[in-house]
Motif scaffolding. Sequence first.
Motif, PDB file in Angstrom:
ATOM      1  N   ARG A  68     -22.883  47.300 -70.295  1.00 43.68           N
ATOM      2  CA  ARG A  68     -23.347  48.230 -69.266  1.00 43.68           C
ATOM      3  C   ARG A  68     -22.182  48.851 -68.507  1.00 43.68           C
ATOM      4  O   ARG A  68     -22.222  50.030 -68.149  1.00 43.68           O
ATOM      5  N   SER A  69     -21.121  48.071 -68.244  1.00 43.81           N
ATOM      6  CA  SER A  69     -19.942  48.624 -67.573  1.00 43.81           C
ATOM      7  C   SER A  69     -19.254  49.655 -68.460  1.00 43.81           C
ATOM      8  O   SER A  69     -18.676  50.630 -67.962  1.00 43.81           O
ATOM      9  N   LEU A  70     -19.331  49.451 -69.755  1.00 41.61           N
ATOM     10  CA  LEU A  70     -18.704  50.363 -70.711  1.00 41.61           C
ATOM     11  C   LEU A  70     -19.298  51.764 -70.634  1.00 41.61           C
ATOM     12  O   LEU A  70     -18.594  52.761 -70.843  1.00 41.61           O
ATOM     13  N   ASN A  71     -20.578  51.864 -70.310  1.00 42.59           N
ATOM     14  CA  ASN A  71     -21.268  53.159 -70.324  1.00 42.59           C
ATOM     15  C   ASN A  71     -21.724  53.627 -68.944  1.00 42.59           C
ATOM     16  O   ASN A  71     -22.323  54.696 -68.838  1.00 42.59           O
ATOM     17  N   ILE A  72     -21.452  52.853 -67.902  1.00 40.05           N
ATOM     18  CA  ILE A  72     -22.041  53.142 -66.595  1.00 40.05           C
ATOM     19  C   ILE A  72     -21.554  54.469 -66.020  1.00 40.05           C
ATOM     20  O   ILE A  72     -22.328  55.203 -65.393  1.00 40.05           O
ATOM     21  N   PHE A  73     -20.286  54.817 -66.223  1.00 38.13           N
ATOM     22  CA  PHE A  73     -19.780  56.071 -65.652  1.00 38.13           C
ATOM     23  C   PHE A  73     -20.413  57.285 -66.336  1.00 38.13           C
ATOM     24  O   PHE A  73     -20.701  58.292 -65.682  1.00 38.13           O
TER      25      PHE A  73
ATOM     26  N   GLY B  19     -13.900  42.957 -66.123  1.00 39.19           N
ATOM     27  CA  GLY B  19     -12.577  43.534 -66.317  1.00 39.19           C
ATOM     28  C   GLY B  19     -12.475  44.340 -67.602  1.00 39.19           C
ATOM     29  O   GLY B  19     -12.020  45.492 -67.597  1.00 39.19           O
ATOM     30  N   ILE B  20     -12.921  43.747 -68.707  1.00 41.33           N
ATOM     31  CA  ILE B  20     -12.869  44.450 -69.992  1.00 41.33           C
ATOM     32  C   ILE B  20     -13.800  45.658 -69.979  1.00 41.33           C
ATOM     33  O   ILE B  20     -13.454  46.738 -70.468  1.00 41.33           O
ATOM     34  N   GLY B  21     -15.002  45.484 -69.415  1.00 40.93           N
ATOM     35  CA  GLY B  21     -15.981  46.570 -69.395  1.00 40.93           C
ATOM     36  C   GLY B  21     -15.520  47.775 -68.595  1.00 40.93           C
ATOM     37  O   GLY B  21     -15.672  48.918 -69.040  1.00 40.93           O
ATOM     38  N   VAL B  22     -14.962  47.544 -67.402  1.00 38.28           N
ATOM     39  CA  VAL B  22     -14.496  48.664 -66.571  1.00 38.28           C
ATOM     40  C   VAL B  22     -13.287  49.330 -67.216  1.00 38.28           C
ATOM     41  O   VAL B  22     -13.189  50.565 -67.244  1.00 38.28           O
ATOM     42  N   PHE B  23     -12.363  48.530 -67.741  1.00 41.01           N
ATOM     43  CA  PHE B  23     -11.178  49.082 -68.397  1.00 41.01           C
ATOM     44  C   PHE B  23     -11.577  50.012 -69.546  1.00 41.01           C
ATOM     45  O   PHE B  23     -11.134  51.154 -69.631  1.00 41.01           O
ATOM     46  N   LEU B  24     -12.455  49.507 -70.429  1.00 40.47           N
ATOM     47  CA  LEU B  24     -12.894  50.318 -71.560  1.00 40.47           C
ATOM     48  C   LEU B  24     -13.854  51.422 -71.121  1.00 40.47           C
ATOM     49  O   LEU B  24     -13.913  52.479 -71.754  1.00 40.47           O
TER      50      LEU B  24
ATOM     51  N   LEU C 114      -7.327  42.800 -63.165  1.00 40.64           N
ATOM     52  CA  LEU C 114      -6.210  43.556 -62.587  1.00 40.64           C
ATOM     53  C   LEU C 114      -5.992  44.864 -63.344  1.00 40.64           C
ATOM     54  O   LEU C 114      -5.759  45.923 -62.735  1.00 40.64           O
ATOM     55  N   ALA C 115      -6.061  44.810 -64.679  1.00 42.73           N
ATOM     56  CA  ALA C 115      -5.864  46.014 -65.493  1.00 42.73           C
ATOM     57  C   ALA C 115      -6.978  47.028 -65.242  1.00 42.73           C
ATOM     58  O   ALA C 115      -6.724  48.246 -65.220  1.00 42.73           O
ATOM     59  N   SER C 116      -8.209  46.537 -65.047  1.00 46.41           N
ATOM     60  CA  SER C 116      -9.324  47.460 -64.810  1.00 46.41           C
ATOM     61  C   SER C 116      -9.162  48.188 -63.479  1.00 46.41           C
ATOM     62  O   SER C 116      -9.418  49.400 -63.395  1.00 46.41           O
ATOM     63  N   PHE C 117      -8.730  47.477 -62.444  1.00 50.38           N
ATOM     64  CA  PHE C 117      -8.505  48.129 -61.151  1.00 50.38           C
ATOM     65  C   PHE C 117      -7.367  49.141 -61.244  1.00 50.38           C
ATOM     66  O   PHE C 117      -7.427  50.225 -60.653  1.00 50.38           O
ATOM     67  N   ALA C 118      -6.321  48.779 -61.989  1.00 47.86           N
ATOM     68  CA  ALA C 118      -5.159  49.662 -62.127  1.00 47.86           C
ATOM     69  C   ALA C 118      -5.537  50.955 -62.847  1.00 47.86           C
ATOM     70  O   ALA C 118      -5.203  52.061 -62.388  1.00 47.86           O
ATOM     71  N   ILE C 119      -6.234  50.847 -63.979  1.00 50.11           N
ATOM     72  CA  ILE C 119      -6.575  52.054 -64.735  1.00 50.11           C
ATOM     73  C   ILE C 119      -7.630  52.879 -64.010  1.00 50.11           C
ATOM     74  O   ILE C 119      -7.604  54.117 -64.059  1.00 50.11           O
ATOM     75  N   PHE C 120      -8.540  52.216 -63.309  1.00 51.00           N
ATOM     76  CA  PHE C 120      -9.554  52.958 -62.551  1.00 51.00           C
ATOM     77  C   PHE C 120      -8.895  53.760 -61.437  1.00 51.00           C
ATOM     78  O   PHE C 120      -9.223  54.934 -61.223  1.00 51.00           O
TER      79      PHE C 120
END
Length: 249
Positions: free
Chosen positions: A74-79, A146-151, A232-238
């Motif tokens: 769901r995080s992968l497609n939420i945006f 983390g993985i979901g938001v990053f991707l 951490l990576a998800s916050f950084a890329i977001f």
Amino acid sequence: MSSIRGDLKGRFARSYLGGFWFLLHPLMQALIFSIILAEIMRARMPNVDSEAAYPIYVLSGMAAWGLFSEILNRSLNIFIEQASAMKKIAFPRLCLPIIVWGNALINHVLLLVAIAVIFLFFGHLPGLAWSYIVPGMVLISAMAFGIGVFLGVLNVFARDIAQIMTVAMQLWFWFTPIVYVKNVVPAKFQAVIDLNPMTGLVGVYQNALLLNQGPSLRSLIPPVIISVVAVLASFAIFRRASPELVDAL
């Protein structure tokens, strides 16, 4: 909380069973695996005499995997799903995957309650080791988030990410000891199973719910590291991609 409650209602609008679908899908999937493997193929848990051991093992693993896959997918497609809202309304966009996270945790707790009731019919009483599910739940949801938001951010700019992850999640499921016991895996694949962070996390549930035992701390080291790095990576890329996110949608 109001946003989480609204999302829950929206997902099952005009559905007669509503939130019960959150419970029925994983329970039926686990039941199918249990019937086919335990009854038809006569699969049994090694060193466990109870005939209900295998269904309990599968239900435990499916619960852990269900939490992971729901948050990640769901995080992968939420945006992309909320593109129209993001273009019209100014709000903290990171709230969207956080709402997904909250919804998944509520669904998961309800599922665990349903599983506990099913275990009572098997004559399998919950023990104190069930408390180990809490840190397992935290690690699973953090890694999935983390993985979901990053991707999910990358998926906005390259829609192939979602298609790739559909196949990757299927492979990931079968490389995780959920419907089989780790000991039956051929030696040449053992290294892959051990490197899989979900192996240790699913093991937390299986040990606690079936054997009433705590997890192996050593097996949790890779998931802890990956969870921290992923968040951490998800916050950084977001943060970096946020200015261009709406334009790309």
